[in-house]
Enzyme design. Structure first.
Site, PDB file in Angstrom:
ATOM      1  N   SER A   1       0.860  -1.185   0.000  1.00 49.40           N
ATOM      2  CA  SER A   1       0.000   0.000   0.000  1.00 49.40           C
ATOM      3  C   SER A   1       0.892   1.230   0.000  1.00 49.40           C
ATOM      4  CB  SER A   1      -0.893   0.000   1.250  1.00 49.40           C
ATOM      5  OG  SER A   1      -1.520   1.250   1.441  1.00 49.40           O
TER       6      SER A   1
ATOM      7  N   TYR B   1      -1.459  -1.985  10.820  1.00 54.76           N
ATOM      8  CA  TYR B   1      -1.670  -2.116   9.371  1.00 54.76           C
ATOM      9  C   TYR B   1      -0.545  -1.444   8.592  1.00 54.76           C
ATOM     10  CZ  TYR B   1      -3.569  -1.401   4.729  1.00 54.76           C
ATOM     11  OH  TYR B   1      -3.718  -1.357   3.370  1.00 54.76           O
TER      12      TYR B   1
END
Length: 262
Positions: free
Chosen positions: A139, A152
């Protein structure tokens, strides 16, 4: 021996879009996710639309014993995996100390441990067979610290750095490794992470899973090391190097906190 692209997290979002983009290019697929019913429907649809062979396995990658069984099945089978796409991922949002620990552990199991284990097992198989390709999905968050989504963000930083290191190691084995770093995408991720989706619906940052997948597959064909779809997302990744770390932490924390449940 028939060759397949194995895609985890293939029942929705970017994983599903990548499955469709690869099937459109004539790739046989092995789809992996938790939801068996969804996988069965997707496999039938892709087979009918594109005339490729689409297999599926329901497997919770957060359960090490089930992952072990799946890898043993692959090892003893006759199907050759020449493309691994690690797309399965989990996100959580909110103060770290307020999170349920089992959910955090599941995130680490899926985002880090399962991805690494699949790279190890299938990377070895590809090396023995003379080559292959791995695409790990990280990401844009991988380039930043992420207060209020700390686990995360850290897991995606691991995926980015692990993939870059593995790329150099596996060159001699003719195994190519790339890492996909999308920005915010219109998937179920925000809902699963319990983020405030009302504030995201009209965001110019959001890309569709199909846009991300198309860009990723084209870049994969060119053997790009780091794949970042979207000009704004590429600027965001680059800008992480420009500011001081303390200021970056403050800004990202402020943004994340606005989307997290109160």
């Amino acid at each position: 021996m028939t060759r397949y692209a194995l895609i985890t997290g293939a029942s929705s979002g970017i994983g599903l879009a990548l499955a469709e983009a690869l099937a459109r290019r004539g790739r046989n697929l092995l789809l992996v996710a938790r939801q068996r019913d969804q996988l069965e429907t997707i496999a039938l649809e892709l087979t009918q639309r594109f005339g490729v062979e689409v297999l599926f396995r329901a497997c919770d990658l957060g359960e090490p014993l089930r992952l072990s069984g799946f890898l043993l099945e692959l090892e003893e089978g006759e199907r050759q995996i020449d493309l691994l796409v690690n797309c399965a991922g989990i996100g959580t949002c909110g103060p770290f100390l307020a999170q349920d620990w089992m959910t955090e552990q599941d995130l680490i199991e899926v985002n880090i441990l399962a991805l690494t284990r699949l790279c190890h097992a299938l990377g070895n198989s590809m090396a023995l067979l003379g080559g292959g390709q791995i695409l790990n999905v990280a990401s844009v968050a991988a380039f930043y610290p992420g207060p209020w989504m700390s686990t995360y963000y850290a897991s995606k930083a691991y995926v980015l750095h692990f993939s870059e290191g593995l790329r150099e190691e596996l060159k001699k084995c003719a195994v190519k490794v790339s890492v996909l770093c999308p920005g915010p995408t219109r998937t179920g991720f925000f809902r699963t992470a319990q983020m405030d989706t009302k504030k995201l619906n009209d965001s110019r940052l959001l890309m569709s899973p199909e846009e991300v997948a198309l860009y990723a597959v084209r870049a994969l064909e060119k053997n790009r090391a780091i794949i970042i779809p979207g000009r704004l997302n590429r600027w965001m990744a680059f800008s992480s190097r420009l500011g001081s770390r303390w200021l970056t932490r403050k800004i990202v924390g402020y943004v994340n906190r606005a989307y997290c449940p109160r």
